[in-house]
Design a protein around this motif. Structure first.
Motif, PDB file in Angstrom:
ATOM      1  N   LYS A 266       2.101   6.465  -7.034  1.00  0.00           N
ATOM      2  CA  LYS A 266       1.049   7.350  -7.547  1.00  0.00           C
ATOM      3  C   LYS A 266       1.467   8.814  -7.403  1.00  0.00           C
ATOM      4  CE  LYS A 266      -2.568   8.131  -5.074  1.00  0.00           C
ATOM      5  NZ  LYS A 266      -3.743   7.979  -4.245  1.00  0.00           N
ATOM      6  N   ASN A 267       1.970   9.181  -6.227  1.00  0.00           N
ATOM      7  CA  ASN A 267       2.389  10.564  -6.002  1.00  0.00           C
ATOM      8  C   ASN A 267       3.618  10.928  -6.830  1.00  0.00           C
ATOM      9  OD1 ASN A 267       0.326  10.958  -4.221  1.00  0.00           O
ATOM     10  ND2 ASN A 267       1.574  10.828  -2.392  1.00  0.00           N
TER      11      ASN A 267
ATOM     12  N   LYS B 261      -9.886   1.676   9.103  1.00  0.00           N
ATOM     13  CA  LYS B 261      -9.292   2.932   8.616  1.00  0.00           C
ATOM     14  C   LYS B 261      -9.072   3.937   9.743  1.00  0.00           C
ATOM     15  CE  LYS B 261     -10.739   2.467   3.861  1.00  0.00           C
ATOM     16  NZ  LYS B 261      -9.547   1.912   3.334  1.00  0.00           N
TER      17      LYS B 261
ATOM     18  N   GLU C 251       5.569  13.506  -0.985  1.00  0.00           N
ATOM     19  CA  GLU C 251       5.186  13.895   0.372  1.00  0.00           C
ATOM     20  C   GLU C 251       6.331  13.629   1.337  1.00  0.00           C
ATOM     21  OE1 GLU C 251       2.165  15.207   1.081  1.00  0.00           O
ATOM     22  OE2 GLU C 251       1.438  14.961  -0.959  1.00  0.00           O
TER      23      GLU C 251
ATOM     24  N   ASP D  34       0.829  -1.208   0.000  1.00  0.00           N
ATOM     25  CA  ASP D  34       0.000   0.000   0.000  1.00  0.00           C
ATOM     26  C   ASP D  34       0.863   1.258   0.000  1.00  0.00           C
ATOM     27  OD1 ASP D  34      -2.196  -1.647   0.019  1.00  0.00           O
ATOM     28  OD2 ASP D  34      -2.770  -1.221   2.095  1.00  0.00           O
ATOM     29  N   LEU D  35       1.953   1.234   0.779  1.00  0.00           N
ATOM     30  CA  LEU D  35       2.880   2.365   0.805  1.00  0.00           C
ATOM     31  C   LEU D  35       3.522   2.557  -0.569  1.00  0.00           C
ATOM     32  CD1 LEU D  35       4.519   4.548   2.345  1.00  0.00           C
ATOM     33  CD2 LEU D  35       6.140   2.731   2.944  1.00  0.00           C
TER      34      LEU D  35
ATOM     35  N   TYR E  13       3.874   9.680   5.074  1.00  0.00           N
ATOM     36  CA  TYR E  13       2.740   8.913   4.559  1.00  0.00           C
ATOM     37  C   TYR E  13       2.035   8.203   5.699  1.00  0.00           C
ATOM     38  CZ  TYR E  13       4.601   9.693  -0.083  1.00  0.00           C
ATOM     39  OH  TYR E  13       5.037  10.289  -1.240  1.00  0.00           O
TER      40      TYR E  13
ATOM     41  N   ASP F 176       2.343   1.648  -3.489  1.00  0.00           N
ATOM     42  CA  ASP F 176       1.323   2.153  -4.417  1.00  0.00           C
ATOM     43  C   ASP F 176       1.114   3.652  -4.238  1.00  0.00           C
ATOM     44  OD1 ASP F 176       0.997  -0.434  -5.344  1.00  0.00           O
ATOM     45  OD2 ASP F 176      -0.919  -0.767  -4.315  1.00  0.00           O
ATOM     46  N   GLU F 177       1.037   4.098  -2.991  1.00  0.00           N
ATOM     47  CA  GLU F 177       0.813   5.523  -2.695  1.00  0.00           C
ATOM     48  C   GLU F 177       2.002   6.372  -3.159  1.00  0.00           C
ATOM     49  OE1 GLU F 177      -1.442   8.693  -1.404  1.00  0.00           O
ATOM     50  OE2 GLU F 177      -2.054   6.606  -1.519  1.00  0.00           O
TER      51      GLU F 177
ATOM     52  N   HIS G  89      -3.251   3.687  11.731  1.00  0.00           N
ATOM     53  CA  HIS G  89      -2.325   4.002  10.653  1.00  0.00           C
ATOM     54  C   HIS G  89      -0.876   3.703  11.052  1.00  0.00           C
ATOM     55  CE1 HIS G  89      -5.711   6.403   9.245  1.00  0.00           C
ATOM     56  NE2 HIS G  89      -5.697   7.027  10.407  1.00  0.00           N
TER      57      HIS G  89
ATOM     58  N   ILE H 154      -0.461   5.116   6.282  1.00  0.00           N
ATOM     59  CA  ILE H 154      -0.977   3.916   5.631  1.00  0.00           C
ATOM     60  C   ILE H 154      -1.825   3.158   6.650  1.00  0.00           C
ATOM     61  CG2 ILE H 154      -0.379   1.750   4.482  1.00  0.00           C
ATOM     62  CD1 ILE H 154       0.409   4.266   2.877  1.00  0.00           C
TER      63      ILE H 154
END
Length: 92
Positions: free
Chosen positions: A44-45, A63, A52, A37-38, A55, A40-41, A66, A57
């Motif tokens: 994407k950025n 949700k 950033e 997930d990290l 992050y 992917d984020e 984190h 996650i």
């Protein structure tokens, strides 16, 4: 563009999240899922040109919880993004 990610203290993340657990009303993710997930984020950025400094996650399906990762910097000719795993818990 291929982005490589290195969590400097990955062993700590692996220790805190060794495997995926079903906790009844939620699923607590494994370090592998958190890492994916990290990645992917960040990818994407990075493709948007938006890097950033930190992050958040999610580490469970509520949700509410984190993991925080801090960017260690991006060197111009180094294709590896380095982050440090700092914290896991609820952010208020």
């Amino acid at each position: 563009m291929i982005v490589k990610l290195k969590v400097i203290n990955y062993s700590e993340l692996k220790e805190d999240f060794p495997n995926e657990k079903d906790c009844g009303y939620k699923i607590k993710f494994s370090s592998n899922k958190i890492y994916k997930d990290l990645m992917d984020e960040i990818t994407k950025n990075f493709k948007k040109g938006n890097i950033e400094i930190g992050y958040l996650i999610d580490y469970d399906t509520t949700k509410d919880k984190h993991c925080i990762f801090h960017l260690q910097g991006v060197k111009r000719f180094d294709d590896t993004i380095k982050v440090t795993y700092l914290y896991n818990g609820t952010i208020r």
